[in-house]
Design a protein around this motif. Sequence first.
Motif, PDB file in Angstrom:
ATOM      1  N   THR A   1      18.952 -87.089  25.461  1.00 47.74           N
ATOM      2  CA  THR A   1      18.596 -88.383  26.040  1.00 47.74           C
ATOM      3  C   THR A   1      17.578 -88.224  27.163  1.00 47.74           C
ATOM      4  O   THR A   1      16.595 -88.975  27.238  1.00 47.74           O
ATOM      5  CB  THR A   1      19.854 -89.083  26.579  1.00 47.74           C
TER       6      THR A   1
ATOM      7  N   PHE B   1      23.565 -85.679  25.901  1.00 47.61           N
ATOM      8  CA  PHE B   1      23.058 -86.058  27.223  1.00 47.61           C
ATOM      9  C   PHE B   1      21.681 -85.453  27.480  1.00 47.61           C
ATOM     10  O   PHE B   1      20.765 -86.135  27.965  1.00 47.61           O
ATOM     11  CB  PHE B   1      24.041 -85.594  28.298  1.00 47.61           C
ATOM     12  N   THR B   2      21.513 -84.188  27.128  1.00 46.04           N
ATOM     13  CA  THR B   2      20.235 -83.514  27.374  1.00 46.04           C
ATOM     14  C   THR B   2      19.131 -84.082  26.488  1.00 46.04           C
ATOM     15  O   THR B   2      17.992 -84.257  26.938  1.00 46.04           O
ATOM     16  CB  THR B   2      20.390 -81.999  27.127  1.00 46.04           C
TER      17      THR B   2
ATOM     18  N   SER C   1      27.160 -80.974  25.051  1.00 45.03           N
ATOM     19  CA  SER C   1      26.155 -81.223  26.091  1.00 45.03           C
ATOM     20  C   SER C   1      24.818 -81.657  25.517  1.00 45.03           C
ATOM     21  O   SER C   1      23.960 -82.149  26.250  1.00 45.03           O
ATOM     22  CB  SER C   1      25.952 -79.949  26.938  1.00 45.03           C
TER      23      SER C   1
ATOM     24  N   TRP D   1      28.314 -88.699  22.732  1.00 42.43           N
ATOM     25  CA  TRP D   1      28.306 -88.824  24.188  1.00 42.43           C
ATOM     26  C   TRP D   1      29.325 -89.853  24.661  1.00 42.43           C
ATOM     27  O   TRP D   1      29.831 -89.773  25.788  1.00 42.43           O
ATOM     28  CB  TRP D   1      26.898 -89.200  24.638  1.00 42.43           C
ATOM     29  N   SER D   2      29.639 -90.825  23.810  1.00 39.66           N
ATOM     30  CA  SER D   2      30.558 -91.901  24.195  1.00 39.66           C
ATOM     31  C   SER D   2      32.021 -91.512  24.012  1.00 39.66           C
ATOM     32  O   SER D   2      32.916 -92.265  24.410  1.00 39.66           O
ATOM     33  CB  SER D   2      30.258 -93.163  23.376  1.00 39.66           C
TER      34      SER D   2
ATOM     35  N   SER E   1      18.435 -78.624  22.391  1.00 41.75           N
ATOM     36  CA  SER E   1      18.108 -80.030  22.634  1.00 41.75           C
ATOM     37  C   SER E   1      16.616 -80.301  22.525  1.00 41.75           C
ATOM     38  O   SER E   1      16.217 -81.395  22.082  1.00 41.75           O
ATOM     39  CB  SER E   1      18.612 -80.459  24.021  1.00 41.75           C
TER      40      SER E   1
ATOM     41  N   TYR F   1      27.270 -80.186  36.039  1.00 38.81           N
ATOM     42  CA  TYR F   1      28.293 -80.690  35.114  1.00 38.81           C
ATOM     43  C   TYR F   1      29.083 -79.549  34.476  1.00 38.81           C
ATOM     44  O   TYR F   1      30.317 -79.572  34.445  1.00 38.81           O
ATOM     45  CB  TYR F   1      27.604 -81.539  34.042  1.00 38.81           C
TER      46      TYR F   1
ATOM     47  N   LEU G   1      23.390 -89.352  19.632  1.00 37.12           N
ATOM     48  CA  LEU G   1      23.869 -89.813  20.936  1.00 37.12           C
ATOM     49  C   LEU G   1      25.298 -90.332  20.898  1.00 37.12           C
ATOM     50  O   LEU G   1      25.938 -90.437  21.941  1.00 37.12           O
ATOM     51  CB  LEU G   1      22.939 -90.916  21.468  1.00 37.12           C
TER      52      LEU G   1
ATOM     53  N   ASN H   1      22.901 -80.436  34.306  1.00 42.37           N
ATOM     54  CA  ASN H   1      23.772 -79.667  33.416  1.00 42.37           C
ATOM     55  C   ASN H   1      24.492 -78.551  34.154  1.00 42.37           C
ATOM     56  O   ASN H   1      25.658 -78.259  33.863  1.00 42.37           O
ATOM     57  CB  ASN H   1      22.968 -79.094  32.249  1.00 42.37           C
TER      58      ASN H   1
END
Length: 289
Positions: free
Chosen positions: A171, A168-169, A165, A108-109, A83, A221, A105, A218
């Motif tokens: 971002t 998210f990272t 992952s 992620w959705s 990342s 999660y 990104l 992380n």
Amino acid sequence: MFRMSRAFWLILPGLLLTALVIGLPILILIWTAFHEVSRFGVLLSFNGFANFADVFADPLFYAALLRTIVWTAAVVLGTLLLSLPVALILNEDFAGRGFARLLILLPWSVSLTMTAVVWRWALNGQSGLFNHLLLQLGIIDTPIEWLGTAPLAFMVQIAIAILVSIPFTVTLLLGGLSSIAGDVYEAGAVDGATGWKSFRHITLPLLKPFVNIAIVLNVIYIFNSFPIIWVLTQGGPADGTDILVTYLYKLAFKFGQLGKASVVSLMMFAVLLVFTVVYAALQMRREET
């Protein structure tokens, strides 16, 4: 003093609600862990530490615990290593940067369960897309059963977890990079800090708080991540890819051992709590020194 008192009373309802939402389930979990429980969740009788003894006597628990540590460490470390360069590239000013950020990104959705379903189809040993591409490119001669053996399946699951992952990272790290003023780099360039020196002595130190946040979030999660392993292998073959969360799920909903499942859940909560507190304390101590 009056202002502090008034502020306290203003936030008190939120504190009480938070304590109720978080504290009450934990108390119920503790109470359940010390009882014999039916398959339907009915508390039958108080049995002390019998559930704890049963869990500690189960070799599958220790295997799942060790695998959880490997799983969490490998995914978190791999995610950070991939990342960071992605975030550095996306922080640069270039044509199409907005579209590139959107591509990174966008995953992620997507539901993690749906992502895992797609990967399970792609990794099918006989008709999967992955084997088909490798065969067409001449990289392999015969199809590979990616999920057929526990060691290979577990490595594949780690790789997939790293990939999902990254958005998210990235971002989080992009937020940190965008907060670094350009004047800092200009001042560093005057002193000869360019290239690697600029990254090491300016970017990394200023990005450290965001890296710490990424690590903590992380770890929490990934430690509790359920869909990837369950959808791909359900902890198999032969329980060889079980981590604590899938082991817990099997105890509760496959074997109906809710008392033992409560014990495992409490231990998972304790591990994450200890990790968060210790990591935060170490970081605060480093900042003070």
